[in-house]
Each structure stands twice: as C-alpha cells, then as structure tokens.
Design a protein around this motif. Structure first.
Motif, PDB file in Angstrom:
ATOM      1  N   ARG A  13      39.516  -6.259   6.030  1.00 28.37           N
ATOM      2  CA  ARG A  13      40.405  -6.645   5.106  1.00 28.37           C
ATOM      3  C   ARG A  13      41.824  -7.370   5.564  1.00 28.37           C
ATOM      4  O   ARG A  13      42.272  -6.754   6.497  1.00 28.37           O
ATOM      5  N   ARG A  14      42.257  -8.334   5.194  1.00 30.83           N
ATOM      6  CA  ARG A  14      43.755  -8.998   5.615  1.00 30.83           C
ATOM      7  C   ARG A  14      44.757  -8.178   4.631  1.00 30.83           C
ATOM      8  O   ARG A  14      44.617  -8.411   3.592  1.00 30.83           O
ATOM      9  N   THR A  15      45.152  -7.325   5.134  1.00 30.57           N
ATOM     10  CA  THR A  15      46.162  -6.453   4.494  1.00 30.57           C
ATOM     11  C   THR A  15      47.576  -7.144   4.233  1.00 30.57           C
ATOM     12  O   THR A  15      47.940  -7.747   4.964  1.00 30.57           O
ATOM     13  N   PRO A  16      48.011  -6.831   2.854  1.00 30.46           N
ATOM     14  CA  PRO A  16      49.357  -7.404   2.539  1.00 30.46           C
ATOM     15  C   PRO A  16      50.684  -6.890   3.378  1.00 30.46           C
ATOM     16  O   PRO A  16      50.739  -5.787   4.095  1.00 30.46           O
ATOM     17  N   MET A  17      51.696  -7.705   3.206  1.00 28.84           N
ATOM     18  CA  MET A  17      53.029  -7.258   3.707  1.00 28.84           C
ATOM     19  C   MET A  17      53.952  -7.108   2.528  1.00 28.84           C
ATOM     20  O   MET A  17      53.828  -7.820   1.710  1.00 28.84           O
ATOM     21  N   LEU A  18      54.372  -5.966   2.457  1.00 26.14           N
ATOM     22  CA  LEU A  18      55.263  -5.576   1.351  1.00 26.14           C
ATOM     23  C   LEU A  18      56.686  -5.374   1.619  1.00 26.14           C
ATOM     24  O   LEU A  18      57.166  -4.995   2.703  1.00 26.14           O
ATOM     25  N   GLU A  19      57.527  -5.991   0.844  1.00 21.05           N
ATOM     26  CA  GLU A  19      58.895  -6.324   1.218  1.00 21.05           C
ATOM     27  C   GLU A  19      59.596  -4.735   1.094  1.00 21.05           C
ATOM     28  O   GLU A  19      59.384  -4.305  -0.232  1.00 21.05           O
TER      29      GLU A  19
END
Length: 320
Positions: free
Chosen positions: A19-25
């Motif tokens: 999975r390409r994991t997300p960036m969370l601000e």
C-alpha cells in the motif's frame, strides 16, 4: 553500499503488492509543521512488509526461492509477521524464530498467517542464531529482520513516497532498531538534501553506540520498545549508510515513548506500538526541536500492539 537505484528498483518491484500509505498533517504547531507518515496502515500493520516483499520477490526472480523450502526469519515479532504474510501471499512456507518474550498478539498472528513458529531464548539475538542454524541445515531462504540490502531498500520506498507527497519536507524522523528502516530512508533523504533524525530508546542505543565507538557494538536490550527495536547491535547496512550520511542521533526515555504513544491514540486515534511511537517521542520530549518553519515528517511505522495497553483517553494537547 545501499544506493538510491536499489530503492527505486524496490519501488518498481513491490508497487502492486504494498500500500502507498498516506501523509496526515499534524495539529498546528508553534514552530514548524508536522506530518505523520501513516505506515501503520501498511499491509500486515507494519513497514517491514515492504522489505519482505522486496527480498522474497527479488529472490524468486533469481530462482533462489524454493517453493518447498520457503523462507526463514528471526524476529521480535514484526519482521516475522511481514515475512510470514509475504510467504503466504507467494505460496511458500515460512518458519519464524522469535524470542519467548515476544508479545502474544504477534505470535498468534504469525500462526494465523500459516507460519511455523519456534520460540527461542529471551531476545532477538538468540532467535537469530537458531534461525541461522536452521538455514544451514535446510537451505531455506533467509530473510533478515533488517540487515540485508533488499530489506532496507524495500523500507526506503517510504522515503520516496514522502518526497513525492511532501516536496518541501526538511526533516524525516524515524525510530531505529536494527536499522533497516533508517538505512533505506537515509539513502533516499541524502539524495534530496533532507535531514534524518534517528531516534532510539535510551535502553537500546544501537546506532548511537556504534557512532560513538566507530563500529557496530553490542548494547543491552531492555525497555518497553524491546519487542520491535530490540536488536543487540546496529546492522552493517545501516552503519555503512550512517557513516556516509551523518544522521542526527537522539535518545528518548521509556516514559517519553509511552507518553507519545498515548498522544497518538488520544489525539489521532492511531494505535501505535511503542517502537513506532519512539519517533514522535523525539519531538514531544523536546530532544529534537524543529526550527521555525521546518517541515517535519514523522514515520509511524507499526501498529501491531495490544490496545488494552494504551493509556487513558483524556485529551493531550499535541504541541511539540
């Protein structure tokens, strides 16, 4: 020496498997801006799945992955989980050696993935020795928990994703155990002039001790993050990268790791394991203080943990 080309090859090889994991601000900060790289959402709940896929797929390409003998791993838990999961996906058997002190939740999941689990000793080094003996006797493919170029290159793909999703990143903060994640990320970061902050528990300072001694050297293994960061010494792949890239090496106390872990749950509902929370602890404890305007990406690298051990749900103000 691990190269950027190795990491880029790993990205191409594994892109349909991970999975390409997300960036969370993160919440607003008084100085710089913080993003959380949500690698705990990776398949199998941990970043190590990337290296396991890269290692086993590359071995299969070379004809080294025997479908009858399969793979062998030694692990405090997460590397074993990742390699057992990948082996099941590729249809080969897996034998995983783990310390008898490994968390029950991880041992149960190993068995759910179909692995043969062998409980050996009280720390990773003992499980590693037993796994090496098994490989010598059987010829199965050994998948190191951290100290193989293909393992580190797979982890380094996280760095490529951070640079692609956050082009203005100044600093990447990550936890260090045996150093596979560090080696991959630092290799990518160096190519872009990005600082790497390598965070370790005071009780298990593998990289910190090696940098001071000028060589990998044994440290004691203790504390709340030992199940995932409990290598006795830094891997050679990581040490070679560290000599070339000069990380910012910091140490955090167990209490600060625990506090950061509770913050991740209370403020973000992220169920991080202690080893994963160690990275954020560098910021929350103040051992690393971003400059004004600094853009910081913190890798939250795993969530294979017992939720009952996460602290109270009263809100903590996340300014660090």
């Amino acid at each position: 020496m691990l190269t950027l080309a190795d990491v880029e090859a790993a990205q191409f090889r594994t892109k349909t498997y991970v999975r390409r994991t997300p960036m969370l601000e993160g919440d607003p900060q008084p100085k710089g801006r913080i993003w959380l790289k949500a690698e705990f959402l990776q398949r199998c709940g941990v970043f190590k799945t990337r290296g396991a896929f890269n290692r086993q797929l590359a071995a299969r390409e070379r004809g080294e992955l025997d479908p009858k003998l399969g793979v062998v791993a030694a692990s405090g838990g997460n590397a074993g989980l990742a390699n057992a999961f990948v082996a099941a996906q590729l249809g080969v058997p897996a034998t995983v050696f783990v310390p008898a002190t490994a968390p029950e939740i991880k041992v149960d999941r190993l068995r759910q993935y179909g692995a043969t689990v062998r409980l050996i000793g009280s720390e990773y080094a003992e499980a590693f020795t037993a796994a090496q003996d098994f490989v010598a006797n059987t010829g199965a493919l050994f998948c190191h928990a951290y100290d193989q170029p293909e393992i580190a290159a797979g982890a380094g793909v996280i760095g490529l994703e951070i640079l692609e999703d956050l082009p203005g990143v100044d600093t990447i903060v990550l936890a260090v155990g045996g150093g596979g994640l560090y080696a991959g990320i630092a290799t990518v970061a160096a190519s872009a002039g990005v600082r790497v902050v390598a965070v370790e528990p005071t009780n298990i300072p593998t990289l910190h001790a090696a940098l001071q001694a000028g060589r990998p050297s044994d440290v004691t293994v203790a504390g709340i993050a030992a199940d995932s960061l409990g290598a006795r010494q830094i891997g050679r792949v990581a040490f070679d990268v560290a000599i070339q890239t000069s990380p910012v090496s910091v140490l955090v106390e167990d209490d600060d790791i625990d506090a950061a872990r509770n913050l991740l749950w209370n403020d973000y509902r992220i169920p991080a394991e202690h080893g994963a929370a160690a990275a954020l602890a560098a910021l929350t404890s103040g051992v690393y203080r971003p400059d004004d305007g600094e853009n910081v990406a913190v890798i939250v690298c795993g969530a294979n943990t017992d939720l009952s051990t996460i602290g109270p749900t009263s809100r903590t103000v996340s300014t660090f």
